[in-house]
Design a protein around this motif. Sequence first.
Motif, short mmCIF file in Angstrom:
data_model
loop_
_atom_site.label_atom_id
_atom_site.label_comp_id
_atom_site.label_asym_id
_atom_site.label_seq_id
_atom_site.Cartn_x
_atom_site.Cartn_y
_atom_site.Cartn_z
N GLU A 36 35.66 34.57 45.31
CA GLU A 36 34.52 35.47 45.14
C GLU A 36 34.98 36.92 44.93
O GLU A 36 34.40 37.64 44.12
N LEU A 37 35.99 37.33 45.68
CA LEU A 37 36.48 38.70 45.54
C LEU A 37 37.05 38.94 44.14
O LEU A 37 36.75 39.94 43.50
N TYR A 40 34.22 39.15 41.65
CA TYR A 40 33.52 40.43 41.83
C TYR A 40 34.31 41.58 41.19
O TYR A 40 33.75 42.38 40.43
N LEU A 41 35.60 41.65 41.48
CA LEU A 41 36.42 42.74 40.94
C LEU A 41 36.49 42.69 39.41
O LEU A 41 36.27 43.71 38.75
N ALA A 42 36.78 41.53 38.87
CA ALA A 42 36.90 41.40 37.41
C ALA A 42 35.58 41.72 36.72
O ALA A 42 35.55 42.50 35.76
N SER A 125 42.86 34.66 48.39
CA SER A 125 41.87 33.66 47.99
C SER A 125 42.29 32.25 48.40
O SER A 125 41.44 31.43 48.73
N ASP A 126 43.60 31.98 48.42
CA ASP A 126 44.07 30.67 48.86
C ASP A 126 43.82 30.44 50.35
O ASP A 126 43.64 29.31 50.79
N GLN A 127 43.82 31.52 51.14
CA GLN A 127 43.62 31.41 52.58
C GLN A 127 42.15 31.41 52.96
O GLN A 127 41.80 31.05 54.08
#
Length: 128
Positions: A36-37, A40-42, A125-127
């Motif tokens: 999600e982050l 959102y950033l892109a 994001s993997d965590q």
Amino acid sequence: MVFRSSVEVWQVPRNVYRMMPVSLTELQVRVAPCGELGQYLAQNVIRFNNQTHVRPTEYRCLGDSPAIGLILYEDCGQWKWQPAPEFDEQMHYVHTGRNRPIRVYETMDSRFILEDFYAKLKLFSDQA
């Protein structure tokens, strides 16, 4: 006042900040897939880029990234000592050569900074 003080100054001029271009495609491939982050950033950088340019562009300079790179690794760019400038009444630099030296960056390793960002975003994001 800062230029006349004894505080250690590292200056990153505008032309060095502009050494941080990233293509919009790179954001879609390297950032957006990172949860999600990342999405959102892109999406926000792409949207901002499309709204602020008179003509469409395929890139965006990631402005404050050199400061982060220097926090991580102070030799992330080439620099030299230069006398601190002064300001005239219009707030333009005046290079008198009379002030103490400050570190002025001339280049920045954009790949180091961007690859570190991509790796950290992926690990986060993997965590998640």
